[in-house]
Design a protein around this motif. Structure first.
Motif, PDB file in Angstrom:
ATOM      1  N   SER A  31       0.823  -1.212   0.000  1.00 40.47           N
ATOM      2  CA  SER A  31       0.000   0.000   0.000  1.00 40.47           C
ATOM      3  C   SER A  31       0.859   1.266   0.000  1.00 40.47           C
ATOM      4  CB  SER A  31      -0.948   0.006   1.198  1.00 40.47           C
ATOM      5  OG  SER A  31      -0.227  -0.033   2.396  1.00 40.47           O
ATOM      6  N   ILE A  32       1.974   1.240   0.705  1.00 38.93           N
ATOM      7  CA  ILE A  32       2.861   2.414   0.735  1.00 38.93           C
ATOM      8  C   ILE A  32       3.447   2.674  -0.651  1.00 38.93           C
ATOM      9  CG2 ILE A  32       5.051   3.315   1.644  1.00 38.93           C
ATOM     10  CD1 ILE A  32       2.748   3.508   3.617  1.00 38.93           C
ATOM     11  N   GLN A  33       3.852   1.612  -1.345  1.00 37.49           N
ATOM     12  CA  GLN A  33       4.384   1.789  -2.699  1.00 37.49           C
ATOM     13  C   GLN A  33       3.318   2.363  -3.621  1.00 37.49           C
ATOM     14  OE1 GLN A  33       5.560  -2.363  -3.122  1.00 37.49           O
ATOM     15  NE2 GLN A  33       7.672  -1.688  -3.520  1.00 37.49           N
ATOM     16  N   SER A  45      -9.058  -2.148  -2.482  1.00 39.12           N
ATOM     17  CA  SER A  45     -10.216  -2.066  -3.375  1.00 39.12           C
ATOM     18  C   SER A  45      -9.813  -2.385  -4.817  1.00 39.12           C
ATOM     19  CB  SER A  45     -10.823  -0.669  -3.292  1.00 39.12           C
ATOM     20  OG  SER A  45     -11.857  -0.514  -4.225  1.00 39.12           O
ATOM     21  N   ARG A  46      -8.679  -1.858  -5.253  1.00 39.61           N
ATOM     22  CA  ARG A  46      -8.193  -2.137  -6.616  1.00 39.61           C
ATOM     23  C   ARG A  46      -7.835  -3.612  -6.771  1.00 39.61           C
ATOM     24  NH1 ARG A  46     -10.472   1.679  -6.493  1.00 39.61           N
ATOM     25  NH2 ARG A  46      -9.677   3.786  -6.287  1.00 39.61           N
ATOM     26  N   ILE A  47      -7.215  -4.197  -5.752  1.00 40.71           N
ATOM     27  CA  ILE A  47      -6.857  -5.615  -5.783  1.00 40.71           C
ATOM     28  C   ILE A  47      -8.123  -6.464  -5.842  1.00 40.71           C
ATOM     29  CG2 ILE A  47      -5.808  -7.499  -4.459  1.00 40.71           C
ATOM     30  CD1 ILE A  47      -3.739  -5.601  -5.767  1.00 40.71           C
ATOM     31  N   TYR A  48      -9.128  -6.116  -5.058  1.00 46.54           N
ATOM     32  CA  TYR A  48     -10.397  -6.835  -5.064  1.00 46.54           C
ATOM     33  C   TYR A  48     -11.013  -6.818  -6.465  1.00 46.54           C
ATOM     34  CZ  TYR A  48     -15.217  -8.052  -3.971  1.00 46.54           C
ATOM     35  OH  TYR A  48     -16.458  -8.651  -3.959  1.00 46.54           O
ATOM     36  N   ILE A  57      -4.154 -12.849  -7.879  1.00 47.05           N
ATOM     37  CA  ILE A  57      -3.317 -12.043  -7.006  1.00 47.05           C
ATOM     38  C   ILE A  57      -3.320 -12.670  -5.611  1.00 47.05           C
ATOM     39  CG2 ILE A  57      -2.966  -9.771  -5.969  1.00 47.05           C
ATOM     40  CD1 ILE A  57      -4.498  -8.616  -8.403  1.00 47.05           C
ATOM     41  N   GLU A  58      -2.131 -12.865  -5.085  1.00 49.59           N
ATOM     42  CA  GLU A  58      -1.998 -13.418  -3.743  1.00 49.59           C
ATOM     43  C   GLU A  58      -1.530 -12.336  -2.788  1.00 49.59           C
ATOM     44  OE1 GLU A  58      -0.315 -17.254  -3.195  1.00 49.59           O
ATOM     45  OE2 GLU A  58      -0.598 -17.768  -5.304  1.00 49.59           O
ATOM     46  N   THR A  59      -1.769 -12.570  -1.512  1.00 48.63           N
ATOM     47  CA  THR A  59      -1.374 -11.643  -0.466  1.00 48.63           C
ATOM     48  C   THR A  59      -0.448 -12.348   0.510  1.00 48.63           C
ATOM     49  OG1 THR A  59      -3.535 -10.580  -0.589  1.00 48.63           O
ATOM     50  CG2 THR A  59      -2.211 -10.109   1.366  1.00 48.63           C
ATOM     51  N   LYS A  60       0.647 -11.701   0.802  1.00 50.41           N
ATOM     52  CA  LYS A  60       1.577 -12.202   1.817  1.00 50.41           C
ATOM     53  C   LYS A  60       1.664 -11.138   2.903  1.00 50.41           C
ATOM     54  CE  LYS A  60       6.484 -13.165   2.490  1.00 50.41           C
ATOM     55  NZ  LYS A  60       7.808 -13.156   1.852  1.00 50.41           N
ATOM     56  N   TYR A  74       2.055  -5.735   7.257  1.00 52.66           N
ATOM     57  CA  TYR A  74       1.388  -5.114   6.125  1.00 52.66           C
ATOM     58  C   TYR A  74       1.290  -6.126   4.992  1.00 52.66           C
ATOM     59  CZ  TYR A  74       6.255  -4.451   4.729  1.00 52.66           C
ATOM     60  OH  TYR A  74       7.573  -4.652   4.412  1.00 52.66           O
ATOM     61  N   ALA A  75       0.351  -5.877   4.083  1.00 56.14           N
ATOM     62  CA  ALA A  75       0.117  -6.784   2.973  1.00 56.14           C
ATOM     63  C   ALA A  75       1.052  -6.476   1.819  1.00 56.14           C
ATOM     64  CB  ALA A  75      -1.339  -6.671   2.507  1.00 56.14           C
ATOM     65  N   GLU A  76       1.551  -7.532   1.218  1.00 59.49           N
ATOM     66  CA  GLU A  76       2.358  -7.432   0.001  1.00 59.49           C
ATOM     67  C   GLU A  76       1.644  -8.265  -1.051  1.00 59.49           C
ATOM     68  OE1 GLU A  76       6.970  -7.466  -0.389  1.00 59.49           O
ATOM     69  OE2 GLU A  76       6.265  -9.539  -0.434  1.00 59.49           O
ATOM     70  N   TYR A  77       1.274  -7.653  -2.164  1.00 56.79           N
ATOM     71  CA  TYR A  77       0.516  -8.320  -3.219  1.00 56.79           C
ATOM     72  C   TYR A  77       1.448  -8.755  -4.345  1.00 56.79           C
ATOM     73  CZ  TYR A  77      -3.313  -6.036  -0.778  1.00 56.79           C
ATOM     74  OH  TYR A  77      -4.193  -5.604   0.182  1.00 56.79           O
TER      75      TYR A  77
END
Length: 82
Positions: A31-33, A45-48, A57-60, A74-77
């Motif tokens: 999200s910061i990037q 929302s964009r990822i959804y 798309i996966e989340t780590k 934090y989430a990394e996509y």
């Protein structure tokens, strides 16, 4: 008010396209990037939306430090098949 709605839709579409291309290039995204690069404050929302269109798309969840030095997550996509 119409101009504001049109601007929001253009920005949302533009951000979604940029996120899609970024992930398709094999890079990860936080999200910061997304905020720093494109001013996107609603990356989840964009990822959804992109997932609903078939992108795998996966989340780590990543552990790191916040600006105060405290531990946070934090989430990394990323794409599962870039």
């Amino acid at each position: 008010m119409v101009a504001d709605t049109q601007t929001r839709e253009w920005t949302k579409d533009n951000q979604t396209k940029r996120i899609k291309e970024w992930l398709k290039s094999g890079k990860t995204l936080t999200s910061i990037q997304a905020y720093d690069m494109w001013g996107c404050t609603r990356i989840a929302s964009r990822i959804y939306y992109l997932r609903s269109k078939g992108m795998m798309i996966e989340t780590k969840m990543v552990r790191g430090k916040n600006r105060f030095g405290a531990t946070c997550e934090y989430a990394e996509y990323f794409l599962s098949n870039p």
